[in-house]
Enzyme design. Structure first.
Site, PDB file in Angstrom:
ATOM      1  CE  LYS A   8      -3.712  -2.550   0.692  1.00  9.94           C
ATOM      2  NZ  LYS A   8      -3.279  -3.826   0.187  1.00  9.94           N
ATOM      3  CE  LYS A   9       2.751   6.518  -4.339  1.00  7.31           C
ATOM      4  NZ  LYS A   9       3.552   5.698  -5.179  1.00  7.31           N
ATOM      5  CB  ILE A  10       0.375   4.047   3.881  1.00  6.88           C
ATOM      6  CG1 ILE A  10       1.207   2.828   4.270  1.00  6.88           C
ATOM      7  CG2 ILE A  10      -0.995   3.612   3.397  1.00  6.88           C
ATOM      8  CD1 ILE A  10       0.640   2.017   5.419  1.00  6.88           C
ATOM      9  CE1 TYR A  14       7.185   5.650  -1.152  1.00 12.74           C
ATOM     10  CE2 TYR A  14       5.056   5.552  -0.077  1.00 12.74           C
ATOM     11  CZ  TYR A  14       5.840   5.367  -1.191  1.00 12.74           C
ATOM     12  OH  TYR A  14       5.281   4.896  -2.348  1.00 12.74           O
ATOM     13  CG  LEU A  72       3.685   0.580  -3.834  1.00 15.00           C
ATOM     14  CD1 LEU A  72       2.356   0.483  -3.092  1.00 15.00           C
ATOM     15  CD2 LEU A  72       4.307   1.943  -3.601  1.00 15.00           C
TER      16      LEU A  72
END
Length: 133
Positions: A8-10, A14, A72
């Site tokens: 997931k891009k959360i 990052y 991802l």
């Protein structure tokens, strides 16, 4: 099936790279972290990871970890896989591989190129890596 949110891009995926990247640069002269899960290569920094090498069977191969819930998915990753598959000049493989396979291939001179890919990173070459495991 992997647990967590690696696919997931959360922000939580990052943020750790900032501290690890800074620590790696200070201690080892590295710009990015090659993320491992039980010695299996996953990603590099915030990018998908690829190795173009001559595999142990003597076949030229582009290899990248599969989308198993820890990685991802990305349009740049998918584009590289699609284009290289359509070129049909070398084998394209999505499978789990360990850092020890990379080390062995590197020592044997079988790695042509390693790189990360991502929307913001486009395609970024890996010049070298350091591993203390």
């Amino acid at each position: 099936m992997a647990l967590g949110f690696g696919d997931k891009k959360i922000g939580g995926n990052y943020a750790p790279t900032i501290r690890i990247g800074r620590k790696g640069a200070e201690q080892h002269g590295c710009d990015q972290a090659l993320w491992l899960l039980h010695d299996y290569v996953t990603e590099v920094g915030t990018m998908n990871f690829f190795v173009f090498w001559k595999n142990e069977d003597g076949i030229d191969e582009l290899i990248t970890p599969p989308l198993d819930g820890t990685i991802l998915p990305g349009i740049t990753r998918d584009s590289i896989i699609t284009l290289c598959t359509e070129l049909n000049e070398f084998k394209v493989t999505k499978r789990m591989f360990k850092i020890q396979e990379m080390i062995k291939a590197s020592k044997e001179g079988r790695i042509y190129e390693a790189f990360g890919s991502g929307t913001a990173a486009i395609v970024s070459p890996v010049r070298s890596y350091s591993y203390d495991g």
